[in-house]
Write a protein that holds these residues in place. Sequence first.
Motif, PDB file in Angstrom:
ATOM      1  N   GLY A 120      -1.591  -1.047   1.192  1.00 16.59           N
ATOM      2  CA  GLY A 120      -2.243  -0.228   1.796  1.00 16.59           C
ATOM      3  C   GLY A 120      -0.993   0.806   2.430  1.00 16.59           C
ATOM      4  O   GLY A 120      -0.671   1.466   3.083  1.00 16.59           O
ATOM      5  N   ALA A 121      -0.031   0.339   3.505  1.00 17.15           N
ATOM      6  CA  ALA A 121       0.968   0.527   4.416  1.00 17.15           C
ATOM      7  C   ALA A 121       2.254   1.075   4.153  1.00 17.15           C
ATOM      8  O   ALA A 121       2.307   1.992   4.524  1.00 17.15           O
ATOM      9  N   PHE A 122       2.179   1.269   3.049  1.00 15.78           N
ATOM     10  CA  PHE A 122       3.647   1.229   2.419  1.00 15.78           C
ATOM     11  C   PHE A 122       3.409   2.287   1.657  1.00 15.78           C
ATOM     12  O   PHE A 122       4.128   2.799   1.570  1.00 15.78           O
ATOM     13  N   GLY A 123       2.336   2.995   1.592  1.00 20.39           N
ATOM     14  CA  GLY A 123       2.271   4.834   1.367  1.00 20.39           C
ATOM     15  C   GLY A 123       2.899   5.470   1.840  1.00 20.39           C
ATOM     16  O   GLY A 123       2.777   5.850   2.826  1.00 20.39           O
ATOM     17  N   LYS A 124       3.317   6.968   1.524  1.00 22.23           N
ATOM     18  CA  LYS A 124       3.791   8.106   2.033  1.00 22.23           C
ATOM     19  C   LYS A 124       2.633   8.391   3.084  1.00 22.23           C
ATOM     20  O   LYS A 124       3.289   8.974   3.616  1.00 22.23           O
ATOM     21  N   ASP A 125       1.586   8.326   2.929  1.00 19.50           N
ATOM     22  CA  ASP A 125       0.376   9.036   3.713  1.00 19.50           C
ATOM     23  C   ASP A 125       0.137   8.071   4.399  1.00 19.50           C
ATOM     24  O   ASP A 125      -0.909   8.925   5.114  1.00 19.50           O
ATOM     25  N   ALA A 126       0.379   6.804   4.376  1.00 22.29           N
ATOM     26  CA  ALA A 126      -0.294   5.535   5.414  1.00 22.29           C
ATOM     27  C   ALA A 126      -0.502   6.409   6.759  1.00 22.29           C
ATOM     28  O   ALA A 126      -2.006   5.928   7.683  1.00 22.29           O
ATOM     29  N   MET A 127       0.452   6.817   7.818  1.00 21.93           N
ATOM     30  CA  MET A 127       0.461   6.815   8.566  1.00 21.93           C
ATOM     31  C   MET A 127      -0.271   8.192   9.285  1.00 21.93           C
ATOM     32  O   MET A 127      -0.846   8.032  10.073  1.00 21.93           O
ATOM     33  N   ILE A 128      -0.204   9.165   8.152  1.00 20.51           N
ATOM     34  CA  ILE A 128      -1.024  10.886   8.032  1.00 20.51           C
ATOM     35  C   ILE A 128      -1.804  10.514   8.449  1.00 20.51           C
ATOM     36  O   ILE A 128      -3.135  11.263   9.252  1.00 20.51           O
ATOM     37  N   SER A 129      -2.752   9.354   7.224  1.00 19.24           N
ATOM     38  CA  SER A 129      -4.381   9.564   7.257  1.00 19.24           C
ATOM     39  C   SER A 129      -4.920   8.622   8.318  1.00 19.24           C
ATOM     40  O   SER A 129      -5.819   9.073   8.745  1.00 19.24           O
ATOM     41  N   LEU A 130      -4.064   7.750   9.440  1.00 25.28           N
ATOM     42  CA  LEU A 130      -4.505   7.491  10.557  1.00 25.28           C
ATOM     43  C   LEU A 130      -4.315   8.551  11.663  1.00 25.28           C
ATOM     44  O   LEU A 130      -4.105   8.369  12.735  1.00 25.28           O
ATOM     45  N   LYS A 131      -3.401   9.572  11.532  1.00 30.90           N
ATOM     46  CA  LYS A 131      -3.429  10.177  12.444  1.00 30.90           C
ATOM     47  C   LYS A 131      -2.105   9.897  13.608  1.00 30.90           C
ATOM     48  O   LYS A 131      -2.352  10.125  14.609  1.00 30.90           O
TER      49      LYS A 131
END
Length: 621
Positions: free
Chosen positions: A203-214
């Motif tokens: 799931g690291a390459f998902g567009k919202d992966a970093m947003i979901s972790l703030k």
Amino acid sequence: MARRTSSIGTGTPARQEANRKPLGSVRRAQQITTYGVGSMIAIGDQSFIVSGLDTWGVRGEPDLHEPRLEQRLRVKGFRLPPAAQAPTGNGVKVRRFPETYSCPRCTDLKPFRDFGTRRSDSTCGECKSPLTPSRFVVACDKGHLDEFPYWRWLHSGRGDDHRARRACEPKQARLKLRSEGRTASLRGIVITCDCGEEASMEGAFGKDAMISLKIDCRGGRPWLGRDAREAHCRSRLRVLQRGSSAAWFPNVRSALSIPPWHDELMQHVMGHRDLLLRENDVWIGKIAAKKGWLTDGKYTAEDVIKAVRALEDVDTESPEEDPEEITEFEASNRIRQEEYQQLCTTTEERPENHHFVCVPPDRARETTITGVNRTMLVKRLREVRALQSFSRVEPLMRSDADQDRAVGLALSDDITWLPAIEVVGEGVFLTLDQQRLTAWEASTGPGSPARRTERIRRNHERQLRRRAGDTSVEVNSPVTARFVLLHTLAHALINEWSLDCGYPASSLRERLYVNDDMAGVLLYTATSDSAGSLGGIVAQGEPERLARSLRSALKRISWCSADPLCMEADASGVNSLNLAACHACILLPETSCEINNTFLDRALLIGTPETPELCFFQHDD
């Protein structure tokens, strides 16, 4: 032939540079197109990022000039990337990036400096196994680049539990990375911490992966130094593989040396512009005599004065209101308009014409090619290619929304030059029959060129709105049927010539000239090594050969191994900016295409089974 290379060395203080040996070398051309400032480069089993222009070991005035391009890019000149010979170390500097490494034996995941190894020896200090640089990095579309946040990725399940976070601080945590080998997916890459947390990279390459972790962008610019971060970046972070092409897109601008900038005298004047520009005629005459330009009678003092004044006019000319600012396409800018006019004019081969010779084919062998108005043989040309900026995540488009995505090459504003290379070669220039082209563009109905091109325009406008961050903003795509037609024709001929005369397609390049008054394309050698000097391209411009090549190219693209899916596609290619175009029929190596293999449709050349009247070239041409 020998290839000029740039030595690559670490960005170290001046007192240490004498003791540093170059880490490796790359070709000069690669410093513009592949391994330019801000790009990552693998040297052996280590990974580095090319440093900014501030660190390049260059002194004195720029050594490469092209007045029209200098004026367009607002610089004082260009420099060839350093080609210092080892072991001087006076080359292009690099910095270690990413700094996070892992050991495949003990599975430790930590900064390179914490492995207790020497900088030149990429082995684990405990188990002596070769280290592996982090496979993952994070970047945003404003060009920022940073380490992958492994600790936060692993501990994201802790939520806002402050006490739990204090129990495992990032600096004290001991992370490990192991590959389970049961699957080739990211699920098989597992990160663990000595506090007991464990998570895979799924799931690291998902567009919202970093947003979901703030996790927000920290404005990292490692090519300019650790302390060169930009604050308050609100762009979305994306996870990229270290070797991904999306990690670095060059923005390369170019110009041909055309009269009066092509001859030997102008080259002399440009090399001594600081002595000559804005001086009186007497002084210019004295300098010309001192330099020996007047001794053999080839030039007079008046010739030198005229060349100096022409160069002054370009230096003072305002770059505003360039057509490119309106059309968003480089194919219509002022530089291209000047080149188009010169390419349509005969420039005879003379000793002083060092960089530009353009003549028509032998009239005795002239053959009429339906749809083609003029053919010119460019027996000698010089192109200067300069790296102006770069982008990440997505390539730049010539639109207002993309201007703030262009990343500069230096931290200091005092840098008044850009890295560039020059390519000397040959080519063939052809223009389309304007009368026939106008009638073709004016046709109406479901099978008209304008109706079909409208699909590409809609997809392009959707992309422009997305780049602007506002789906309601009004945008207008500059894509026309004329542009798509010429672009696709250039690809078809390059592919045909690569099969017919032995050139690899990657050694040929297109240069488009398109607006309401221009409809031409220059196909020329695009590399400075041996593949660019075979001498066979000009021969392809002879009318009989060109007619044969055109017929063969049209026949070849009339069927694709991916048909009927390719021909019937409503959208294809990057961001759906193509129609009937794929790698099996019309796409080219990325070094050959000006605009990243977009805005292509072979149906405009040959028609479709349902709408044969769509084609510009008749089937029996």
